[in-house]
Design an enzyme around this catalytic site. Structure first.
Site, short mmCIF file in Angstrom:
data_model
loop_
_atom_site.label_atom_id
_atom_site.label_comp_id
_atom_site.label_asym_id
_atom_site.label_seq_id
_atom_site.Cartn_x
_atom_site.Cartn_y
_atom_site.Cartn_z
CB SER A 1 -0.88 0.04 1.25
OG SER A 1 -1.36 1.37 1.44
CG MET B 1 -11.07 2.89 2.62
SD MET B 1 -9.54 2.79 3.54
CE MET B 1 -8.37 3.00 2.19
CG MET C 1 -11.27 -3.03 5.56
SD MET C 1 -9.76 -2.66 4.67
CE MET C 1 -8.87 -1.69 5.89
N GLY D 1 -8.36 3.81 7.78
CA GLY D 1 -8.07 5.24 7.93
C GLY D 1 -6.59 5.52 8.05
N GLY E 1 -0.16 1.34 9.86
CA GLY E 1 0.55 1.09 11.11
C GLY E 1 -0.30 0.72 12.31
N GLY F 1 -4.41 -4.46 6.41
CA GLY F 1 -4.30 -3.82 7.72
C GLY F 1 -3.55 -4.70 8.71
N GLY G 1 1.43 -2.04 4.17
CA GLY G 1 1.92 -0.66 4.00
C GLY G 1 3.16 -0.45 4.86
CB SER G 2 3.57 0.30 8.48
OG SER G 2 2.60 -0.66 8.87
C1 DX5 Z 1 -6.74 1.44 5.78
C2 DX5 Z 1 -5.56 1.22 4.88
C3 DX5 Z 1 -4.41 0.58 5.65
C4 DX5 Z 1 -3.21 0.30 4.79
C5 DX5 Z 1 -2.37 -0.81 5.37
O1 DX5 Z 1 -6.38 2.06 6.93
O2 DX5 Z 1 -6.01 0.40 3.85
O3 DX5 Z 1 -4.90 -0.61 6.19
O4 DX5 Z 1 -3.57 -0.08 3.54
O5 DX5 Z 1 -1.64 -0.29 6.39
P1 DX5 Z 1 -0.63 -1.19 7.27
O6 DX5 Z 1 -0.11 -2.30 6.40
O7 DX5 Z 1 0.46 -0.24 7.69
O8 DX5 Z 1 -1.45 -1.71 8.41
ZN ZN Z 2 -6.47 -0.46 1.61
#
Ligand code: DX5
Ligand code: ZN
Length: 218
Positions: free
Chosen positions: A7, A67, A136, A141, A144, A175, A196-197
């Protein structure tokens, strides 16, 4: 085939093109674009212009996660920008079959996402019409956040339903996906892993390779 979809929410936006090329070179198969409007979720990210810029620097599928409120209005712009998958939230879209048909008629693959507290029955009737279900595993939102472990059982139940009915949608999780959670998520039936993180904090190439190695061993 297990797909890693970093992400870009957690990427360094000052060198986004370079970060996208790095994760793809390291083995990521998709790029996940988290679109937030500050209304459906308490954060504001980016729009079609960034998706178009990412589309210019890679050929891998762009997995756009909306979102946002009233997604129908802007879905055509994201598809024009190069989105391959467009995922909307079942909690937000009243006429889900119409929105899924719109995405497919415009040439993209439709997905439906549900938040941690939303039951699978909310998407049961749309399952035959979609290519992706996004589970999810955090409250959407922000990157991390802490992984919500009840997502595992939800994914197992969705995979069981998929096998029983012979559906061919992909199961995606988003997530808190990292080296400690990815194996159990894969074993639970997940096909696509948004991280993402876990990818963009630290050495990006090493992070992708650690996650890919975990997926190879599941
Ligand atoms: C919704 C986003 C996050 C992101 C992933 O908040 O969709 O979930 O993509 O973030 P990490 O992998 O850092 O939890
Ligand atoms: Zn996402």
């Amino acid at each position: 085939m297990k797909i890693l979809a970093p992400s870009i929410l957690s990427a360094d936006f000052l060198c986004l093109g370079e970060q996208v090329s790095t994760v793809v070179k390291a083995g990521a198969q998709w790029i996940h674009c988290d679109i937030m409007d500050g209304a459906f979720v308490p954060n504001l990210t980016f729009g079609p212009a960034i998706v178009q810029a990412v589309n210019r620097c890679t050929d891998v599928p762009l997995d756009v996660h909306l979102m946002i409120k009233n997604p129908d209005l802007i879905i055509p712009e994201f598809i024009k920008a190069g989105a391959d998958y467009i995922t909307v939230h079942a909690e937000e879209v009243v006429h889900l079959h119409r929105t899924v048909s719109l995405i497919r008629d415009l040439g993209a693959k439709p997905g439906v996402a549900i938040n941690p507290a939303t039951p699978l029955c909310m998407v049961e009737e749309i399952l035959p019409f979609i290519d992706l279900v996004l589970i999810m595993s955090v409250n959407p939102g922000f990157g991390g956040q802490k992984f919500i472990t009840s997502s595992l059982d939800k994914i197992r139940r969705l995979d069981t339903l998929r096998q029983k009915k012979g559906y061919n949608f992909l199961i995606e999780v988003d997530g808190g996906v990292n080296e400690n959670t990815i194996t159990q998520l894969s074993d639970a039936g997940c096909d696509v892993f948004v991280a993402g993180s876990a990818v963009f904090q630290g050495n990006v190439t090493d992070s992708v390779q650690v996650l890919k190695e975990k997926l190879r061993n599941t």
